[in-house]
Design an enzyme around this catalytic site. Structure first.
Site, PDB file in Angstrom:
ATOM      1  N   LYS A 189       1.023  -1.201  -0.174  1.00  0.00           N
ATOM      2  CA  LYS A 189       0.111   0.093  -0.109  1.00  0.00           C
ATOM      3  C   LYS A 189       0.990   1.119  -0.094  1.00  0.00           C
ATOM      4  O   LYS A 189       1.749   1.409   0.959  1.00  0.00           O
ATOM      5  CB  LYS A 189      -0.879  -0.045   1.192  1.00  0.00           C
ATOM      6  CG  LYS A 189      -1.968   1.022   0.920  1.00  0.00           C
ATOM      7  CD  LYS A 189      -2.591   1.476   2.513  1.00  0.00           C
ATOM      8  CE  LYS A 189      -1.768   2.377   3.356  1.00  0.00           C
ATOM      9  NZ  LYS A 189      -1.592   3.796   2.784  1.00  0.00           N
ATOM     10  N   GLU A 265      10.245   0.534  10.336  1.00  0.00           N
ATOM     11  CA  GLU A 265      11.362   1.494  10.123  1.00  0.00           C
ATOM     12  C   GLU A 265      10.589   2.807  10.484  1.00  0.00           C
ATOM     13  O   GLU A 265      10.020   3.338   9.801  1.00  0.00           O
ATOM     14  CB  GLU A 265      11.782   1.498   8.717  1.00  0.00           C
ATOM     15  CG  GLU A 265      13.238   1.811   8.767  1.00  0.00           C
ATOM     16  CD  GLU A 265      13.125   3.377   8.380  1.00  0.00           C
ATOM     17  OE1 GLU A 265      13.302   4.317   9.349  1.00  0.00           O
ATOM     18  OE2 GLU A 265      12.989   3.743   7.158  1.00  0.00           O
ATOM     19  N   CYS A 299      13.452  10.288   7.644  1.00  0.00           N
ATOM     20  CA  CYS A 299      13.431   9.579   9.320  1.00  0.00           C
ATOM     21  C   CYS A 299      14.828   9.604   9.680  1.00  0.00           C
ATOM     22  O   CYS A 299      15.052  10.008  10.882  1.00  0.00           O
ATOM     23  CB  CYS A 299      13.160   8.126   9.246  1.00  0.00           C
ATOM     24  SG  CYS A 299      13.661   7.469   8.029  1.00  0.00           S
ATOM     25  N   GLU A 396      10.313  14.438  16.639  1.00  0.00           N
ATOM     26  CA  GLU A 396      10.246  14.417  15.099  1.00  0.00           C
ATOM     27  C   GLU A 396       9.527  15.288  14.468  1.00  0.00           C
ATOM     28  O   GLU A 396       8.350  15.381  14.543  1.00  0.00           O
ATOM     29  CB  GLU A 396      10.148  12.979  14.699  1.00  0.00           C
ATOM     30  CG  GLU A 396      10.554  13.072  13.173  1.00  0.00           C
ATOM     31  CD  GLU A 396      10.394  11.328  12.623  1.00  0.00           C
ATOM     32  OE1 GLU A 396       9.580  10.995  12.723  1.00  0.00           O
ATOM     33  OE2 GLU A 396      11.210  11.123  11.852  1.00  0.00           O
TER      34      GLU A 396
END
Ligand code: ADP
Length: 497
Positions: A189, A265, A299, A396
């Protein structure tokens, strides 16, 4: 109601046929509920096109196709042939690099030159795993003269893969390459913000000769199709790249359903540490690239720059100067380094963090505002006068925002470096080999760059310590995510019982 294909002309005058349907069993089909959703051009804030949306039922259909292929035709394809299909797919990526790169720039907003880099790396990754396909084997183990023990590294089965929007085509290849090389079948997806390159690549899957059902690609939303994947009782493994928040949901869904294998991840808040003895020109260049590459939407972004006290003032001045030199603008303009953020939602989130930083007492050394009036552009932003506990130094941000913090010595650098819940990556800039090794050993991070940053390679593993993830992607390590070990005990004598 959208058709199954449309012609798109990109701003750099590339005209191509864009698939819009769900790719199941090697065919593009409409969603079972007849729903579509628009994908937005982040540069103009206008819709590009509507694609078909996968429902829970479509996930079932794709899983059934993947299961049938896994139990049937795909099993009979030799590892060498699997490898050749991946090599062919890599070749097709390279043939269509201009189309794929233009799609990425249009749909994601990254500059065309960066997008070309992504496609080149995606092709390299597929080729790398194509090479691995017929080099996967177990061991023979001498237990005693009467027993032959051996292990087989078997595919896990049907793999659900959920990817993010920051590197759409690259994440596609990181996921599909190792899964298919090891003999699994896949339902991937794409992210709802960037569905287009994944569908174009699906077309290339068919052209590369993969049998129906081996690779299925769907567009859809996390809370519907994504949740259906992670909760599915007939998916054997789920691989996810995205936020830590969603990663937790996926792990829970796997635990509550069929205990499917999970690799994650996730996010990061990575320190990029500059010591007094560093080569300043290089360190500044890597620090700038470390945070502003891909508009901070990495990331592993080096979003906390730590500078030793002896060179702090000098480095801050140089970083400010360097950040203002990054060209922000139209991703199709050849000088552009930083395009728009991917969506209104991301733009708002980042601006909220900037606001929080300002109100919390940090100093905006440079940037801190929207860039222009149209598109989701944000100025490269550098915060100074920050403390370790500040939200902008712990969470983040996933945008072009970096904090700069002072440290005293090696111990201090390690302590601040390890002071978040994340552990994805880190950078160290020093000419002293002992400092480099001592600090890289002490940092709790899955990747450490010494005198560089953001240099990923498909031959080298990537993944997180702590709350940055589970498992490793890339390199030979990724093969472990997609195989399970079977031990066979072959007894040669008569029964002693
Ligand atoms: P971001 O917040 O940066 O958009 P996400 O982690 O939300 O990142 O999204 C990454 C991927 O995870 C996307 O493909 C998205 O559709 C998917 N996703 C989001 N929520 C869920 C969920 N609850 N279950 C499964 N997948 C999800």
């Amino acid at each position: 109601m959208a058709g199954l294909f449309t012609t798109i002309e990109t701003p750099n005058n590339i005209k191509y046929e864009q698939p819009l349907g769900l790719f199941i069993n090697n065919e593009f089909v409409k969603g079972s509920e007849g729903k579509t959703f628009e994908t937005i051009n982040p540069t103009t804030e206008k819709p590009i096109v509507a694609v078909h949306e996968a429902s829970e039922k479509d996930v079932d259909l794709a899983v059934a196709a993947a299961r049938k292929a896994f139990e049937g035709e795909w099993r009979l394809v030799t590892p060498t042939k699997r490898g050749r299909m991946l090599l062919k797919l890599a070749e097709l990526f390279e043939r269509d690099i201009d189309i794929l790169a233009a799609i990425e720039s249009l749909d994601n907003g990254k500059s065309l030159s960066m997008a070309k880099g992504d496609v080149t790396n995606a092709a390299g990754c597929l080729r790398y795993y194509g090479g691995w396909a017929d080099k996967i084997h177990g061991q023979t183990i001498d237990q005693n003269p009467q027993t032959l023990n051996y292990t087989r590294h078997e595919p896990i089965g049907v793999c659900g893969q959920i990817i993010p929007w920051n590197f759409p085509i690259l994440m596609w290849s990181w996921k599909i390459g190792p899964a298919v090389a090891t003999g699994n079948t896949v339902l991937l997806k794409s992210a709802e913000q960037t569905p287009l390159s994944a569908l174009y690549a699906a077309k290339l899957v068919k052209e590369a000769g993969f049998p129906p059902g081996v690779v299925n690609i769907i567009s859809g939303f996390g809370r519907v199709a994504g949740a259906a994947i992670s909760n599915h009782m007939d998916i054997d493994k789920v691989a996810f790249t995205g936020s830590t928040l969603v990663g937790r949901t996926i792990l829970q869904a796997a635990a509550k359903s069929n205990l499917k294998k999970v690799t994650l991840e996730l996010g990061g808040k990575s320190p990029n540490i500059i010591f007094d003895d560093a080569d300043i020109d290089n360190a500044i260049s890597w620090a700038n690239f470390g945070i502003f590459y891909n508009h901070g939407q990495c990331c592993c972004a080096g979003s906390r720059i730590l500078v030793q006290e002896g060179i702090y003032d000098k480095v801050v001045a140089r970083l400010k100067e360097r950040a203002t030199q990054n060209k922000v603008g139209d991703p199709f303009h050849h000088e552009t380094f930083q395009g728009p953020q991917v969506s209104q939602l991301q733009f708002d989130r980042i601006m909220e963090y900037i606001d929080h930083g300002k109100k919390g007492g940090a100093t905006v050394a440079v940037g801190g505002e929207r860039h222009g009036t149209e598109g989701y552009f944000i100025q490269p932003t550098v915060f100074t006068d920050v403390t370790t506990e500040m939200k902008i130094n712990q969470e983040e941000i996933f945008g072009p925002v970096v904090t700069v913090q002072k440290f005293k010595d090696v111990e201090d650098a390690i302590k601040i470096g390890n002071s978040t819940a994340y552990g994805l990556a880190a950078g160290i800039h020093t000419k002293d080999v002992n400092t480099a090794i001592r600090v890289s050993n002490a940092l709790r991070a899955g990747t450490v760059w010494v005198n560089s940053y953001n240099m990923l390679s498909y031959q080298v593993p990537f993944g997180g310590f702590k709350e940055s993830g589970i498992g490793r992607e890339l390199g030979s390590y990724a093969l472990e995510n997609y195989t399970q070990t079977k031990a066979v005990h072959y007894f040669l004598g008569d029964s002693p019982f």
